[in-house]
Design a protein around this motif. Structure first.
Motif, PDB file in Angstrom:
ATOM      1  N   SER A  21       0.827  -1.201   0.000  1.00 57.67           N
ATOM      2  CA  SER A  21       0.000   0.000   0.000  1.00 57.67           C
ATOM      3  C   SER A  21       0.868   1.260   0.000  1.00 57.67           C
ATOM      4  CB  SER A  21      -0.930  -0.008   1.214  1.00 57.67           C
ATOM      5  OG  SER A  21      -1.601   1.225   1.332  1.00 57.67           O
ATOM      6  N   ILE A  22       1.898   1.261   0.826  1.00 58.46           N
ATOM      7  CA  ILE A  22       2.797   2.422   0.895  1.00 58.46           C
ATOM      8  C   ILE A  22       3.545   2.577  -0.424  1.00 58.46           C
ATOM      9  CG2 ILE A  22       4.865   3.345   2.019  1.00 58.46           C
ATOM     10  CD1 ILE A  22       3.801   1.861   4.609  1.00 58.46           C
ATOM     11  N   LEU A  23       4.169   1.506  -0.881  1.00 54.98           N
ATOM     12  CA  LEU A  23       4.955   1.567  -2.115  1.00 54.98           C
ATOM     13  C   LEU A  23       4.086   1.927  -3.322  1.00 54.98           C
ATOM     14  CD1 LEU A  23       7.237  -1.476  -1.403  1.00 54.98           C
ATOM     15  CD2 LEU A  23       8.034   0.859  -1.799  1.00 54.98           C
ATOM     16  N   ASN A  24       2.909   1.334  -3.412  1.00 55.59           N
ATOM     17  CA  ASN A  24       2.052   1.561  -4.576  1.00 55.59           C
ATOM     18  C   ASN A  24       1.414   2.946  -4.585  1.00 55.59           C
ATOM     19  OD1 ASN A  24       2.693  -0.878  -5.726  1.00 55.59           O
ATOM     20  ND2 ASN A  24       0.985  -1.942  -4.759  1.00 55.59           N
ATOM     21  N   SER A  25       1.493   3.658  -3.455  1.00 54.22           N
ATOM     22  CA  SER A  25       1.022   5.046  -3.445  1.00 54.22           C
ATOM     23  C   SER A  25       2.030   5.965  -4.143  1.00 54.22           C
ATOM     24  CB  SER A  25       0.774   5.521  -2.009  1.00 54.22           C
ATOM     25  OG  SER A  25       1.992   5.854  -1.364  1.00 54.22           O
ATOM     26  N   GLN A  26       3.212   5.435  -4.440  1.00 53.85           N
ATOM     27  CA  GLN A  26       4.279   6.188  -5.098  1.00 53.85           C
ATOM     28  C   GLN A  26       4.740   5.430  -6.360  1.00 53.85           C
ATOM     29  OE1 GLN A  26       5.142   9.142  -4.221  1.00 53.85           O
ATOM     30  NE2 GLN A  26       4.625   9.366  -2.060  1.00 53.85           N
ATOM     31  N   PRO A  27       3.862   5.288  -7.374  1.00 53.81           N
ATOM     32  CA  PRO A  27       4.211   4.481  -8.553  1.00 53.81           C
ATOM     33  C   PRO A  27       5.425   4.987  -9.318  1.00 53.81           C
ATOM     34  CG  PRO A  27       2.167   5.694  -8.928  1.00 53.81           C
ATOM     35  CD  PRO A  27       2.513   5.866  -7.471  1.00 53.81           C
ATOM     36  N   GLU A  28       5.694   6.298  -9.271  1.00 53.65           N
ATOM     37  CA  GLU A  28       6.861   6.832  -9.971  1.00 53.65           C
ATOM     38  C   GLU A  28       8.147   6.270  -9.367  1.00 53.65           C
ATOM     39  OE1 GLU A  28       4.663   8.818  -8.274  1.00 53.65           O
ATOM     40  OE2 GLU A  28       3.422   9.592  -9.902  1.00 53.65           O
ATOM     41  N   THR A  67       0.083   4.282   9.885  1.00 56.87           N
ATOM     42  CA  THR A  67       1.329   3.889   9.235  1.00 56.87           C
ATOM     43  C   THR A  67       1.486   4.770   8.004  1.00 56.87           C
ATOM     44  OG1 THR A  67       1.066   1.640  10.060  1.00 56.87           O
ATOM     45  CG2 THR A  67       2.623   1.969   8.252  1.00 56.87           C
ATOM     46  N   ALA A  68       2.424   5.712   8.093  1.00 60.38           N
ATOM     47  CA  ALA A  68       2.583   6.735   7.062  1.00 60.38           C
ATOM     48  C   ALA A  68       3.744   6.452   6.118  1.00 60.38           C
ATOM     49  CB  ALA A  68       2.779   8.096   7.718  1.00 60.38           C
ATOM     50  N   GLY A  69       4.589   5.492   6.459  1.00 57.54           N
ATOM     51  CA  GLY A  69       5.733   5.238   5.604  1.00 57.54           C
ATOM     52  C   GLY A  69       6.499   4.000   6.019  1.00 57.54           C
ATOM     53  N   LEU A  70       7.555   3.760   5.277  1.00 59.70           N
ATOM     54  CA  LEU A  70       8.377   2.573   5.452  1.00 59.70           C
ATOM     55  C   LEU A  70       9.841   2.983   5.341  1.00 59.70           C
ATOM     56  CD1 LEU A  70       8.134  -0.552   5.660  1.00 59.70           C
ATOM     57  CD2 LEU A  70       8.156  -0.598   3.161  1.00 59.70           C
ATOM     58  N   ILE A  90       7.360   7.420   1.875  1.00 66.03           N
ATOM     59  CA  ILE A  90       6.218   7.966   2.612  1.00 66.03           C
ATOM     60  C   ILE A  90       4.985   7.777   1.739  1.00 66.03           C
ATOM     61  CG2 ILE A  90       5.208  10.052   3.649  1.00 66.03           C
ATOM     62  CD1 ILE A  90       7.767   9.043   5.073  1.00 66.03           C
ATOM     63  N   HIS A  91       3.909   7.288   2.347  1.00 62.03           N
ATOM     64  CA  HIS A  91       2.652   7.134   1.613  1.00 62.03           C
ATOM     65  C   HIS A  91       2.249   8.493   1.055  1.00 62.03           C
ATOM     66  CE1 HIS A  91      -1.541   6.334   0.712  1.00 62.03           C
ATOM     67  NE2 HIS A  91      -1.295   5.036   0.879  1.00 62.03           N
ATOM     68  N   ARG A  92       1.800   8.500  -0.178  1.00 65.33           N
ATOM     69  CA  ARG A  92       1.445   9.754  -0.853  1.00 65.33           C
ATOM     70  C   ARG A  92       0.510  10.619  -0.002  1.00 65.33           C
ATOM     71  NH1 ARG A  92       2.300  11.481  -5.794  1.00 65.33           N
ATOM     72  NH2 ARG A  92       2.788   9.433  -6.650  1.00 65.33           N
ATOM     73  N   GLN A  93      -0.392   9.993   0.716  1.00 70.54           N
ATOM     74  CA  GLN A  93      -1.356  10.723   1.562  1.00 70.54           C
ATOM     75  C   GLN A  93      -0.644  11.574   2.617  1.00 70.54           C
ATOM     76  OE1 GLN A  93      -4.107   8.019   3.398  1.00 70.54           O
ATOM     77  NE2 GLN A  93      -4.783   9.482   4.918  1.00 70.54           N
ATOM     78  N   TYR A  94       0.575  11.173   3.015  1.00 71.30           N
ATOM     79  CA  TYR A  94       1.293  11.868   4.090  1.00 71.30           C
ATOM     80  C   TYR A  94       2.527  12.619   3.593  1.00 71.30           C
ATOM     81  CZ  TYR A  94      -1.639   8.935   7.008  1.00 71.30           C
ATOM     82  OH  TYR A  94      -2.715   8.320   7.591  1.00 71.30           O
ATOM     83  N   SER A  95       2.739  12.643   2.284  1.00 64.23           N
ATOM     84  CA  SER A  95       3.950  13.291   1.775  1.00 64.23           C
ATOM     85  C   SER A  95       3.853  14.804   1.915  1.00 64.23           C
ATOM     86  CB  SER A  95       4.218  12.871   0.332  1.00 64.23           C
ATOM     87  OG  SER A  95       3.164  13.242  -0.498  1.00 64.23           O
ATOM     88  N   ARG A  96       5.028  15.420   1.864  1.00 65.60           N
ATOM     89  CA  ARG A  96       5.147  16.877   1.959  1.00 65.60           C
ATOM     90  C   ARG A  96       4.770  17.428   3.329  1.00 65.60           C
ATOM     91  NH1 ARG A  96       8.394  18.063  -1.651  1.00 65.60           N
ATOM     92  NH2 ARG A  96       7.845  18.430  -3.797  1.00 65.60           N
ATOM     93  N   GLN A  97       4.910  16.584   4.377  1.00 66.31           N
ATOM     94  CA  GLN A  97       4.605  17.031   5.740  1.00 66.31           C
ATOM     95  C   GLN A  97       5.830  16.951   6.653  1.00 66.31           C
ATOM     96  OE1 GLN A  97       0.916  15.430   7.402  1.00 66.31           O
ATOM     97  NE2 GLN A  97       0.236  14.897   5.345  1.00 66.31           N
ATOM     98  N   GLY A  98       6.996  16.662   6.074  1.00 67.87           N
ATOM     99  CA  GLY A  98       8.218  16.583   6.874  1.00 67.87           C
ATOM    100  C   GLY A  98       8.442  15.242   7.549  1.00 67.87           C
ATOM    101  N   LEU A  99       7.622  14.245   7.222  1.00 65.77           N
ATOM    102  CA  LEU A  99       7.741  12.944   7.893  1.00 65.77           C
ATOM    103  C   LEU A  99       9.008  12.200   7.480  1.00 65.77           C
ATOM    104  CD1 LEU A  99       4.040  11.666   7.772  1.00 65.77           C
ATOM    105  CD2 LEU A  99       5.159  13.150   9.443  1.00 65.77           C
ATOM    106  N   GLY A 100       9.394  12.304   6.203  1.00 61.03           N
ATOM    107  CA  GLY A 100      10.613  11.649   5.754  1.00 61.03           C
ATOM    108  C   GLY A 100      11.832  12.209   6.472  1.00 61.03           C
TER     109      GLY A 100
END
Length: 161
Positions: A21-28, A67-70, A90-100
């Motif tokens: 689910s996490i990986l597939n939210s970032q197909p690029e 679970t926002a990322g791996l 980071i799951h696309r839903q949570y990206s751009r929030q500084g979690l990485g």
């Protein structure tokens, strides 16, 4: 803000579904690394088995009980005896929030507490966003190489202290 939680059963179907689910939210990202946009959970199982044999640690990035990322890393990569970050997604839903950034800083803190002096990672040449992210977080390019998927990569390192 975030918590890193050890994935206790990275080969279980439940865990594989979460990882997919996490990986597939970032197909690029998947296209750059695996050369296809979406991965099946059972495809991840073989990769996980191989990485676990090498000593890989897998962490969920938790944010507000979700679970926002791996994040995966090898505490001691045999050929050079450095710790290596294998994956940060980071799951696309949570990206751009500084979690990485927060997750990387927490992993660096853990590695430093273990007495380690540096950490390395590889970035695919076409991953310009990844290159920018790691550079902004204090990582410097040290050489070019080929990863275990036969992708051309740049190797980055960050010295602690």
């Amino acid at each position: 803000m975030i918590q890193l939680e050890a994935v206790t059963e990275p080969l279980s179907l439940e865990s594989l579904d979460i990882q997919a689910s996490i990986l597939n939210s970032q197909p690029e990202f998947n296209l750059m690394v695996e050369h296809k946009p979406y991965l099946e959970p059972l495809e991840l199982q073989a990769e996980n088995r191989k990485n676990l044999v090498m000593g890989e640690k897998m962490l969920y990035i938790k944010f507000r009980d979700h679970t926002a990322g791996l994040l995966t890393y090898l505490p001691d990569y045999g050929p050079d005896h450095y710790p290596w970050i294998g994956l940060l997604v980071i799951h696309r839903q949570y990206s751009r929030q500084g979690l990485g950034k927060a997750a990387v800083h927490e992993l660096e803190r853990i590695l430093q507490q273990q007495g380690l002096q540096a950490v390395r990672l590889a970035v695919q040449l076409e991953n310009k966003a990844g290159e920018a992210f790691w550079t902004l977080n204090g990582y410097g390019r040290i050489r070019s190489a080929t990863d275990n998927h036969d992708n051309q990569v740049d190797v980055y390192e960050k010295q602690f202290g």
